[in-house]
Design a protein around this motif. Structure first.
Motif, PDB file in Angstrom:
ATOM      1  N   GLU A 149       1.060   0.249   6.223  1.00 39.65           N
ATOM      2  CA  GLU A 149       1.492  -1.140   6.213  1.00 39.65           C
ATOM      3  C   GLU A 149       2.898  -1.237   6.783  1.00 39.65           C
ATOM      4  O   GLU A 149       3.800  -0.510   6.398  1.00 39.65           O
ATOM      5  CB  GLU A 149       1.488  -1.662   4.769  1.00 39.65           C
ATOM      6  CG  GLU A 149       2.014  -3.065   4.619  1.00 39.65           C
ATOM      7  CD  GLU A 149       0.974  -4.104   4.971  1.00 39.65           C
ATOM      8  OE1 GLU A 149       1.360  -5.257   5.187  1.00 39.65           O
ATOM      9  OE2 GLU A 149      -0.207  -3.750   5.046  1.00 39.65           O
TER      10      GLU A 149
ATOM     11  N   GLY B  82      -6.265   1.041   3.555  1.00 37.25           N
ATOM     12  CA  GLY B  82      -5.287   1.284   2.490  1.00 37.25           C
ATOM     13  C   GLY B  82      -4.722   0.023   1.886  1.00 37.25           C
ATOM     14  O   GLY B  82      -4.555  -0.095   0.666  1.00 37.25           O
ATOM     15  N   ARG B  83      -4.442  -0.975   2.724  1.00 38.17           N
ATOM     16  CA  ARG B  83      -3.881  -2.219   2.241  1.00 38.17           C
ATOM     17  C   ARG B  83      -4.812  -2.935   1.284  1.00 38.17           C
ATOM     18  O   ARG B  83      -4.390  -3.500   0.288  1.00 38.17           O
ATOM     19  CB  ARG B  83      -3.620  -3.170   3.430  1.00 38.17           C
ATOM     20  CG  ARG B  83      -2.207  -3.344   3.784  1.00 38.17           C
ATOM     21  CD  ARG B  83      -2.069  -4.099   5.069  1.00 38.17           C
ATOM     22  NE  ARG B  83      -3.290  -4.623   5.627  1.00 38.17           N
ATOM     23  CZ  ARG B  83      -4.132  -3.898   6.351  1.00 38.17           C
ATOM     24  NH1 ARG B  83      -3.892  -2.647   6.595  1.00 38.17           N
ATOM     25  NH2 ARG B  83      -5.220  -4.435   6.844  1.00 38.17           N
TER      26      ARG B  83
ATOM     27  N   ALA C  12      -7.328  -1.582  -0.529  1.00 39.24           N
ATOM     28  CA  ALA C  12      -7.492  -0.797  -1.760  1.00 39.24           C
ATOM     29  C   ALA C  12      -6.344  -1.057  -2.735  1.00 39.24           C
ATOM     30  O   ALA C  12      -6.548  -1.114  -3.950  1.00 39.24           O
ATOM     31  CB  ALA C  12      -7.583   0.689  -1.429  1.00 39.24           C
ATOM     32  N   ASN C  13      -5.137  -1.235  -2.211  1.00 40.34           N
ATOM     33  CA  ASN C  13      -3.971  -1.456  -3.060  1.00 40.34           C
ATOM     34  C   ASN C  13      -3.971  -2.817  -3.739  1.00 40.34           C
ATOM     35  O   ASN C  13      -3.175  -3.069  -4.654  1.00 40.34           O
ATOM     36  CB  ASN C  13      -2.686  -1.303  -2.240  1.00 40.34           C
ATOM     37  CG  ASN C  13      -2.457   0.124  -1.802  1.00 40.34           C
ATOM     38  OD1 ASN C  13      -2.936   1.071  -2.440  1.00 40.34           O
ATOM     39  ND2 ASN C  13      -1.742   0.308  -0.708  1.00 40.34           N
ATOM     40  N   LYS C  14      -4.848  -3.710  -3.296  1.00 37.71           N
ATOM     41  CA  LYS C  14      -4.897  -5.055  -3.872  1.00 37.71           C
ATOM     42  C   LYS C  14      -5.907  -5.172  -5.001  1.00 37.71           C
ATOM     43  O   LYS C  14      -6.036  -6.233  -5.603  1.00 37.71           O
ATOM     44  CB  LYS C  14      -5.206  -6.072  -2.772  1.00 37.71           C
ATOM     45  CG  LYS C  14      -4.094  -6.173  -1.737  1.00 37.71           C
ATOM     46  CD  LYS C  14      -4.476  -7.073  -0.577  1.00 37.71           C
ATOM     47  CE  LYS C  14      -3.342  -7.130   0.454  1.00 37.71           C
ATOM     48  NZ  LYS C  14      -3.705  -7.960   1.633  1.00 37.71           N
TER      49      LYS C  14
ATOM     50  N   VAL D 269      -7.018  -4.309  -8.700  1.00 34.51           N
ATOM     51  CA  VAL D 269      -6.395  -3.890  -9.956  1.00 34.51           C
ATOM     52  C   VAL D 269      -7.426  -3.992 -11.078  1.00 34.51           C
ATOM     53  O   VAL D 269      -7.954  -5.080 -11.352  1.00 34.51           O
ATOM     54  CB  VAL D 269      -5.167  -4.763 -10.301  1.00 34.51           C
ATOM     55  CG1 VAL D 269      -4.538  -4.300 -11.612  1.00 34.51           C
ATOM     56  CG2 VAL D 269      -4.144  -4.726  -9.171  1.00 34.51           C
TER      57      VAL D 269
END
Length: 343
Positions: free
Chosen positions: A33, A254-255, A257-259, A261
């Motif tokens: 990112e 990746g971006r 997946a990080n969102k 929760v």
């Protein structure tokens, strides 16, 4: 309830229906990112919009100026000190629009109206295949397993998922079409300057994993709605949810997946207080709050037909409520900075 497929079975099924190209982000292929935003002139915005109008005349206005700017203003991955070349941004936006054409996305909302009308209507009689597609999609909507309701404090629409209402043996294409129609409806109702949404999932009783649906759903999100999901909260963390996420996370950019929760029910309540526009009063009863979502989106067995067709889900009421929330938010935030570069 336990998953009726093993991890190895699911992995094998996923490998049969997915390939690496399916999950290259249509707007941002690089894994790292790159933060920041550069100015985009009105002339450059006009050039992009003219190009989209020329290539996609029936769907070009789907992308708002704010979304186009959020894409065009990002740093160039190969040299973060400069802005993306205009041609690069146009290519990425064209990929989104091409996906929409291939999937028939521009007609999905119209299918709701078709299925809500009588089967004797001229369009239904002249195109029985289209009517069958519309009815299948509406059957998926009728479950009430997903709907827009309310906004976040910063104006993002909230998509609620009720996994206990999802079918065990889904019509995969119909479910994906319903998701496309739902996503487009929410995007049309975004307040000015907002380009993404939040998703909150009540995940206590999900159906067994369906690998084909999981892949098609993820592919739609990555290729058709890149950078649209700001955050996905899921609670509680069941074994099936963990199973699904272990399969999907390696495939996600990746971006994205990080969102995602995963939380327990007690943990999500304070998060929702901070997130939702009216705080605690917006928390639904199924998360221990006072808001009765079932008053608007009850179980299908309690829903009347909305028209002369097969639609039971309160589609038009949902859109009306979201439009009202949008107008109220814009009226209360007249000087709000546009979130053109928000993630």
């Amino acid at each position: 309830m336990t998953a009726n497929v093993s991890a190895q079975d699911a992995t094998n099924a996923i490998s049969d229906v997915a390939n690496d190209d399916d999950f290259k982000d249509a707007v941002e292929e690089e894994e790292v990112e790159v933060d920041g935003a550069f100015p985009v002139s009105p002339e450059e915005l006009s050039i992009i919009r003219a190009e989209l109008a020329c290539e996609f005349p029936e769907d070009y206005d789907y992308l708002s100026d704010a979304y186009v700017l959020s894409v065009a203003s990002k740093p160039y991955s190969k040299d973060p000190t400069v802005r993306r070349p205009l041609e690069y941004s146009m290519e990425k936006l064209s990929h989104v629009m091409e996906w929409r054409q291939e999937e028939g996305a521009p007609e999905m909302i119209d299918l709701v109206a078709l299925a809500n009308g009588p089967e004797s209507a001229p369009e239904a009689v002249e195109n029985p295949e289209k009517l069958a597609k519309a009815k299948a999609m509406v059957y998926s909507l009728n479950s009430g397993s997903m709907y827009w309701h309310g906004l976040t404090k910063d104006g993002r629409p909230v998509l609620w998922l009720r996994t206990n209402r999802k079918p065990w043996y889904p019509d995969v294409d119909a479910e994906v079409n319903a998701l496309i129609a739902m996503a487009d409806a929410g995007i049309k109702c975004m307040p000015e300057g907002i380009t993404d949404f939040v998703c909150v999932s009540e995940s206590s009783s999900p159906p067994p994993p369906n690998p084909t649906f999981m892949i098609k759903m993820l592919k739609a999100l990555v290729k058709g709605y890149p950078d649209r999901l700001n955050l996905l909260l899921s609670a509680p963390v069941s074994s099936i949810v963990q199973f699904v996420m272990n399969l999907l996370l390696p495939l996600m950019p990746g971006r994205l997946a990080n969102k995602v929760v995963l939380m327990d029910v007690e943990g999500i309540k304070p998060k929702l207080v901070d997130l939702l526009l009216h705080g605690e009063e917006d928390i639904p009863k199924f998360f221990g709050g006072p808001a009765d979502h079932d008053a608007y989106y009850p179980d299908e067995s309690y829903c009347p037909n909305r028209g002369e067709g097969t639609l039971k889900f309160d589609w038009y009421g949902m859109v009306e409520r979201l439009e009202k929330a949008k107008k109220e938010f814009e009226a209360n935030n007249p000087k709000e900075e546009k979130k053109e570069g928000s993630s």
